[in-house]
Design an enzyme around this catalytic site. Structure first.
Site, PDB file in Angstrom:
ATOM      1  N   TYR A 193      21.069  38.712  33.646  1.00 44.22           N
ATOM      2  CA  TYR A 193      21.597  37.984  32.482  1.00 44.22           C
ATOM      3  C   TYR A 193      20.661  36.840  32.091  1.00 44.22           C
ATOM      4  CZ  TYR A 193      25.827  40.661  33.306  1.00 44.22           C
ATOM      5  OH  TYR A 193      26.710  41.689  33.464  1.00 44.22           O
ATOM      6  N   GLY A 246      25.452  33.785  38.073  1.00 43.07           N
ATOM      7  CA  GLY A 246      26.208  34.972  38.470  1.00 43.07           C
ATOM      8  C   GLY A 246      27.672  34.909  38.089  1.00 43.07           C
ATOM      9  N   VAL A 247      28.459  35.702  38.807  1.00 44.04           N
ATOM     10  CA  VAL A 247      29.893  35.798  38.515  1.00 44.04           C
ATOM     11  C   VAL A 247      30.550  34.430  38.683  1.00 44.04           C
ATOM     12  CG1 VAL A 247      32.074  36.802  39.307  1.00 44.04           C
ATOM     13  CG2 VAL A 247      30.036  38.235  39.154  1.00 44.04           C
ATOM     14  N   GLY A 307      48.422  41.074  43.749  1.00 47.13           N
ATOM     15  CA  GLY A 307      48.870  39.695  44.021  1.00 47.13           C
ATOM     16  C   GLY A 307      47.922  39.004  44.977  1.00 47.13           C
ATOM     17  N   ILE A 334      44.003  36.733  45.232  1.00 37.84           N
ATOM     18  CA  ILE A 334      43.576  35.426  44.722  1.00 37.84           C
ATOM     19  C   ILE A 334      43.318  35.466  43.210  1.00 37.84           C
ATOM     20  CG2 ILE A 334      41.740  33.713  44.870  1.00 37.84           C
ATOM     21  CD1 ILE A 334      41.725  34.049  47.850  1.00 37.84           C
ATOM     22  N   ARG A 346      37.112  43.680  44.781  1.00 44.60           N
ATOM     23  CA  ARG A 346      35.786  43.870  44.201  1.00 44.60           C
ATOM     24  C   ARG A 346      34.989  44.831  45.075  1.00 44.60           C
ATOM     25  NH1 ARG A 346      34.394  40.153  40.304  1.00 44.60           N
ATOM     26  NH2 ARG A 346      32.203  40.570  40.711  1.00 44.60           N
ATOM     27  N   HIS A 372      46.288   5.763  54.258  1.00 46.28           N
ATOM     28  CA  HIS A 372      47.693   5.944  53.880  1.00 46.28           C
ATOM     29  C   HIS A 372      47.919   5.309  52.513  1.00 46.28           C
ATOM     30  CE1 HIS A 372      52.073   6.112  54.237  1.00 46.28           C
ATOM     31  NE2 HIS A 372      52.080   4.861  53.795  1.00 46.28           N
TER      32      HIS A 372
HETATM   33  P1  NAD Z   1      41.926  40.467  46.757  1.00 48.65           P
HETATM   34  O1  NAD Z   1      41.481  41.417  47.772  1.00 48.65           O
HETATM   35  O2  NAD Z   1      41.998  39.014  47.080  1.00 48.65           O
HETATM   36  O3  NAD Z   1      43.377  40.881  46.222  1.00 48.65           O
HETATM   37  C1  NAD Z   1      43.661  42.147  45.712  1.00 48.65           C
HETATM   38  C2  NAD Z   1      45.142  42.389  45.882  1.00 48.65           C
HETATM   39  O4  NAD Z   1      45.477  43.575  45.224  1.00 48.65           O
HETATM   40  C3  NAD Z   1      45.559  42.542  47.326  1.00 48.65           C
HETATM   41  O5  NAD Z   1      46.677  41.730  47.550  1.00 48.65           O
HETATM   42  C4  NAD Z   1      45.908  44.026  47.446  1.00 48.65           C
HETATM   43  O6  NAD Z   1      46.919  44.276  48.380  1.00 48.65           O
HETATM   44  C5  NAD Z   1      46.360  44.326  46.037  1.00 48.65           C
HETATM   45  N1  NAD Z   1      46.231  45.712  45.626  1.00 48.65           N
HETATM   46  C6  NAD Z   1      45.227  46.576  45.922  1.00 48.65           C
HETATM   47  N2  NAD Z   1      45.422  47.755  45.298  1.00 48.65           N
HETATM   48  C7  NAD Z   1      46.566  47.626  44.579  1.00 48.65           C
HETATM   49  C8  NAD Z   1      47.297  48.472  43.704  1.00 48.65           C
HETATM   50  N3  NAD Z   1      46.870  49.702  43.433  1.00 48.65           N
HETATM   51  N4  NAD Z   1      48.432  48.005  43.139  1.00 48.65           N
HETATM   52  C9  NAD Z   1      48.864  46.737  43.404  1.00 48.65           C
HETATM   53  N5  NAD Z   1      48.211  45.888  44.212  1.00 48.65           N
HETATM   54  C10 NAD Z   1      47.067  46.315  44.785  1.00 48.65           C
HETATM   55  O7  NAD Z   1      40.987  40.738  45.502  1.00 48.65           O
HETATM   56  P2  NAD Z   1      40.840  39.934  44.143  1.00 48.65           P
HETATM   57  O8  NAD Z   1      41.955  38.991  43.945  1.00 48.65           O
HETATM   58  O9  NAD Z   1      40.577  40.979  43.129  1.00 48.65           O
HETATM   59  O10 NAD Z   1      39.529  39.105  44.424  1.00 48.65           O
HETATM   60  C11 NAD Z   1      38.294  39.781  44.683  1.00 48.65           C
HETATM   61  C12 NAD Z   1      37.386  38.955  45.548  1.00 48.65           C
HETATM   62  O11 NAD Z   1      37.003  37.777  44.888  1.00 48.65           O
HETATM   63  C13 NAD Z   1      38.062  38.560  46.837  1.00 48.65           C
HETATM   64  O12 NAD Z   1      37.141  38.695  47.883  1.00 48.65           O
HETATM   65  C14 NAD Z   1      38.398  37.124  46.617  1.00 48.65           C
HETATM   66  O13 NAD Z   1      38.420  36.397  47.821  1.00 48.65           O
HETATM   67  C15 NAD Z   1      37.271  36.665  45.702  1.00 48.65           C
HETATM   68  N6  NAD Z   1      37.733  35.551  44.891  1.00 48.65           N
HETATM   69  C16 NAD Z   1      37.860  34.345  45.469  1.00 48.65           C
HETATM   70  C17 NAD Z   1      38.350  33.291  44.729  1.00 48.65           C
HETATM   71  C18 NAD Z   1      38.488  31.960  45.365  1.00 48.65           C
HETATM   72  O14 NAD Z   1      37.830  31.696  46.357  1.00 48.65           O
HETATM   73  N7  NAD Z   1      39.364  31.108  44.884  1.00 48.65           N
HETATM   74  C19 NAD Z   1      38.746  33.454  43.424  1.00 48.65           C
HETATM   75  C20 NAD Z   1      38.618  34.697  42.889  1.00 48.65           C
HETATM   76  C21 NAD Z   1      38.109  35.749  43.631  1.00 48.65           C
END
Ligand code: NAD
Length: 495
Positions: free
Chosen positions: A45, A50-51, A190, A192, A298, A470
């Protein structure tokens, strides 16, 4: 006089080439340059970051801050301050969000120049174990290299049967574009990303439903830590369906029609189940939404860089296996970040990037962090590090735990929130910190102290005897430690 040699301008040589300009990649490039290496950084890009910086952590945090302001103002209505219903200028919100990323993009561009790193824009693919071809819209260049660091990241997981070409079916990048505010938004996953985006769109007025395959939201985290979040958002969102699967999505004129598998949802309400709430959580057979965000994880980009032409092993999932020095099976090629394994977090990539750069520069570095903290920037935030209680139990580790309720924290009450918890897990014999988790306002900031405690080998007594200011939320970590040592006075615990 110097002899003139023919120079092929489409080929450049790098002592260290870095493939990918996200947080891991630019950190690796900068560290290698600081250690005296001549570095070429390849990024597809036009901007670095990045992302995380462009379509992830940073813009989402800007929008989450907006959501927090909206909720805090809302909450204060009952305490005597009222501004009326908020109105949204979506174009202005979007520009503000973009300006946050742009400030950081510009900063990175300056850092590239200051360090004399050569930045090449284009898509890079290995052509051999010592060359990468970089294609942009206007040219093709070849980079030959002595050493390479792969930092090519990951992409959102797509479910093949879903109509991904439909603009109403979003991934996290689409959700962050803030093109429209859907009236009815379904979030599949459900985890992050799903829950952070739910927070944003709920604040903007969307009716939110969340569908999660497992029996709790944020499945990797201890249940007691996610329960306060679950209880909070359950009051705000239309539905949270646990143990429920989306079996299909059909695109119709009036919306995306989503079908759910209720067969696996007998445990409706899951392990967070709230008394009196039973049965309310069954998903319907199908429902129509204005937009659906798919946030089910991901996938690493290991299969998109022709790694096989360099002889690099990539597993079926697309991950590249590395050792503690971030080396792949090809000794002069390193890999870091999402592409080498979970957790896919920017702060892990950054540390791995430094290790790879240092090893490439001849230093004896290795990735030996004791923990990589996780944070969901939801409302309330959930953060955890080290051993979870689930893991301690699974591994048969003898531990003591304490959970300090924020209802007993003056600071928490003064900001109008009392649902938070600070939990600490210590080794039974030594009292040394093994893990910690926090749910509540600013948990993501607070968890840093627990990470430091773990890395420094602190025990509960060290933490309890450390004078915390505190009234602060940071005190709750010391209070939890005092619960372990039996010295707490802010609570009464029957002996
Ligand atoms: P994730 O793995 O955190 O959550 C995906 C959720 O989807 C899980 O709870 C899983 O059980 C559920 N799932 C999977 N297949 C499904 C289906 N067919 N139907 C319903 N639910 C399903 O992945 P994410 O939220 O997509 O995040 C991707 C990556 O990016 C993760 O590694 C995350 O830690 C990272 N991330 C981190 C942050 C942060 O640090 N705040 C923010 C965004 C993303």
């Amino acid at each position: 006089m110097e002899a003139k040699t023919a120079v092929d301008e489409s080929t450049i040589h790098a002592e260290v080439v870095v493939l990918g300009g996200g947080p891991g990649g630019y950190t690796a490039a900068f560290r290698a340059a600081d250690l005296g290496k001549q570095v070429v950084l390849i990024e597809r890009y036009p901007v670095l970051g990045g992302v995380c910086l462009n379509v992830g952590c940073i813009p989402s945090k800007a929008l989450l801050h907006m959501a927090q302001v909206i909720h805090e103002l809302d909450d204060f209505e009952k305490h005597g301050i009222s501004y009326g219903k908020p109105t949204f200028d979506i174009d202005k919100i979007r520009s503000w969000k973009e300006s946050v990323s742009k400030g950081l993009n510009d900063g990175l561009a300056r850092l590239v120049k200051q360090r004399k790193v050569t930045l090449l824009q284009g898509v890079g693919q290995f052509t051999s174990s010592n060359s990468i071809e970089v294609k942009s819209d206007t040219e093709i260049k070849t980079v030959t290299f002595d050493q390479a660091i792969i930092a090519a990241g990951s992409t959102p997981t797509k479910i093949p049967s879903f109509p991904h070409d439909d603009p109403r079916l979003w991934d996290s990048t689409d959700a962050l574009e803030l093109k429209t505010i859907p009236k009815k938004l379904l979030i599949v996953g459900g985890g992050i990303i799903g829950l952070e985006m739910a927070t944003v769109y709920h604040a903007l007025g969307s009716e939110i439903s969340v569908v999660e395959l497992m029996e709790q939201i944020i499945p990797g985290c201890d249940n007691d830590l996610v329960t306060p979040l679950y209880r909070h958002i359950k009051k705000q969102y239309k539905n949270i369906w646990l143990n429920t699967k989306v079996t299909g999505i059909e695109a119709h004129k009036k919306g995306l029609q989503v079908s759910f598998d209720r067969a696996s949802s007998q445990l409706a309400g899951g392990i967070h189940s709230i008394p009196g709430d039973k049965g309310k959580d069954d998903a319907p057979a199908s429902e129509t939404y204005d937009a659906v965000l798919v946030a089910v994880g991901r996938r690493p980009n290991g299969k998109k860089i022709s790694a096989e032409l360099a002889g690099i092993n990539v597993d079926d999932a697309g991950f590249i296996n590395v050792d503690k020095q971030q080396r792949t099976n090809v000794p002069h090629i390193f890999a870091i970040g999402d592409i080498v394994g979970n957790p896919m977090l920017a702060h892990k990539a950054v540390h791995e990037g430094k290790v790879a750069a240092e090893v490439a520069a001849g230093h004896k570095s290795a990735f030996d962090a004791l923990t990589i903290p996780s944070v969901a920037y939801t409302d309330p935030e959930v953060a955890w590090m080290g051993l979870t209680e689930n893991q301690a139990a699974q591994q048969g580790i003898a531990y003591d735990k304490a959970v300090f309720p924020w209802a007993a924290s003056g600071r928490s009450l003064s900001i109008g929130r009392k649902e938070g918890l600070t939990k600490i897990i210590c080794e039974k014999d030594t009292g040394r910190v093994l893990g910690a988790g926090i749910v509540g306002t600013n948990a993501g900031e607070l968890i840093g102290e627990a990470v430091l405690a773990l890395e420094m080998g602190a025990d509960a007594e060290d933490i309890g005897l450390t004078i915390h200011p505190h009234p602060t939320l940071s005190e709750t970590f010391a209070f939890a430690a005092e619960m372990i040592t039996g010295t707490i006075t802010d609570l009464y615990i029957k002996k």
